[in-house]
Design a protein around this motif. Structure first.
Motif, short mmCIF file in Angstrom:
data_model
loop_
_atom_site.label_atom_id
_atom_site.label_comp_id
_atom_site.label_asym_id
_atom_site.label_seq_id
_atom_site.Cartn_x
_atom_site.Cartn_y
_atom_site.Cartn_z
N VAL A 12 0.85 -1.18 0.00
CA VAL A 12 0.00 0.00 0.00
C VAL A 12 0.89 1.24 0.00
O VAL A 12 2.05 1.18 0.44
N GLN A 13 0.36 2.33 -0.51
CA GLN A 13 1.11 3.58 -0.47
C GLN A 13 0.97 4.25 0.89
O GLN A 13 0.00 3.99 1.63
N ALA A 14 1.95 5.09 1.21
CA ALA A 14 1.91 5.82 2.46
C ALA A 14 0.59 6.58 2.59
O ALA A 14 0.10 7.17 1.61
N GLY A 15 0.03 6.55 3.78
CA GLY A 15 -1.26 7.17 4.03
C GLY A 15 -2.43 6.22 3.87
O GLY A 15 -3.56 6.56 4.25
N LEU A 85 -0.77 4.60 7.18
CA LEU A 85 0.45 3.80 7.17
C LEU A 85 1.64 4.61 6.66
O LEU A 85 1.50 5.49 5.81
N LYS A 86 2.80 4.29 7.24
CA LYS A 86 4.05 4.95 6.90
C LYS A 86 5.04 3.92 6.37
O LYS A 86 4.94 2.74 6.71
N PRO A 87 6.03 4.36 5.60
CA PRO A 87 7.04 3.41 5.11
C PRO A 87 7.71 2.64 6.25
O PRO A 87 8.05 1.47 6.08
N GLU A 88 7.88 3.27 7.39
CA GLU A 88 8.52 2.59 8.52
C GLU A 88 7.64 1.51 9.15
O GLU A 88 8.09 0.78 10.03
N ASP A 89 6.40 1.40 8.71
CA ASP A 89 5.54 0.30 9.17
C ASP A 89 5.79 -0.98 8.37
O ASP A 89 5.24 -2.04 8.71
N THR A 122 3.91 -4.02 3.22
CA THR A 122 4.88 -3.15 2.58
C THR A 122 4.22 -1.81 2.29
O THR A 122 3.18 -1.76 1.63
N VAL A 123 4.82 -0.74 2.79
CA VAL A 123 4.29 0.60 2.59
C VAL A 123 5.30 1.40 1.79
O VAL A 123 6.44 1.58 2.22
N SER A 124 4.87 1.89 0.64
CA SER A 124 5.77 2.65 -0.22
C SER A 124 5.51 4.14 -0.07
O SER A 124 4.39 4.57 0.19
#
Length: 125
Positions: A12-15, A85-89, A122-124
């Protein structure tokens, strides 16, 4: 023997948002604490959230206000709703369980006896 099976991971994308599910089987007794952990490559497994049979929940500071843990006791289902969601998740997320109630060390993997196989999030950016 308690068995845990996770599902719901993905990219998923960030946010964005994802909802993880964990189905449990093989319980004996009434009181179990269930939790979500995550592990990124090269890092230790860390506690994300945990919830007792009575609904009492705790969260890691890094996810407070963004993630919500919940469960359906009659269906032995555990959820983790992840918003903003954030990339660090990004990590492998694991469902875990132990008999009794959560303690002050709820975030420690050593507290839990039963583990699922994990589902990748995976968060991009």
């Amino acid at each position: 023997q308690v068995q845990l099976v996770e599902s719901g991971g993905g990219s998923v994308q960030a946010g964005g948002s994802l909802r993880l599910s964990c189905v449990a089987s093989g319980y004996t007794g009434r009181n179990y604490c269930m939790g979500w952990f995550r592990q990124a490559p090269g890092k230790e497994r860390e506690g994300v959230a945990a919830i007792d049979s009575d609904g009492s929940a705790v969260y890691a500071d890094s996810v407070k206000g963004r993630f919500t843990i919940s469960k359906e006791n009659d269906k032995n289902l555990l959820y983790l709703q992840m918003n903003s969601l954030k990339p660090e998740d990004t990590a492998m997320y694991y469902c875990a369980a132990k008999k009794g109630f959560h303690s002050g060390n709820w975030y420690s993997a050593y507290e839990y006896n039963y583990w699922g196989q994990g589902t990748q999030v995976t968060v991009s950016s």
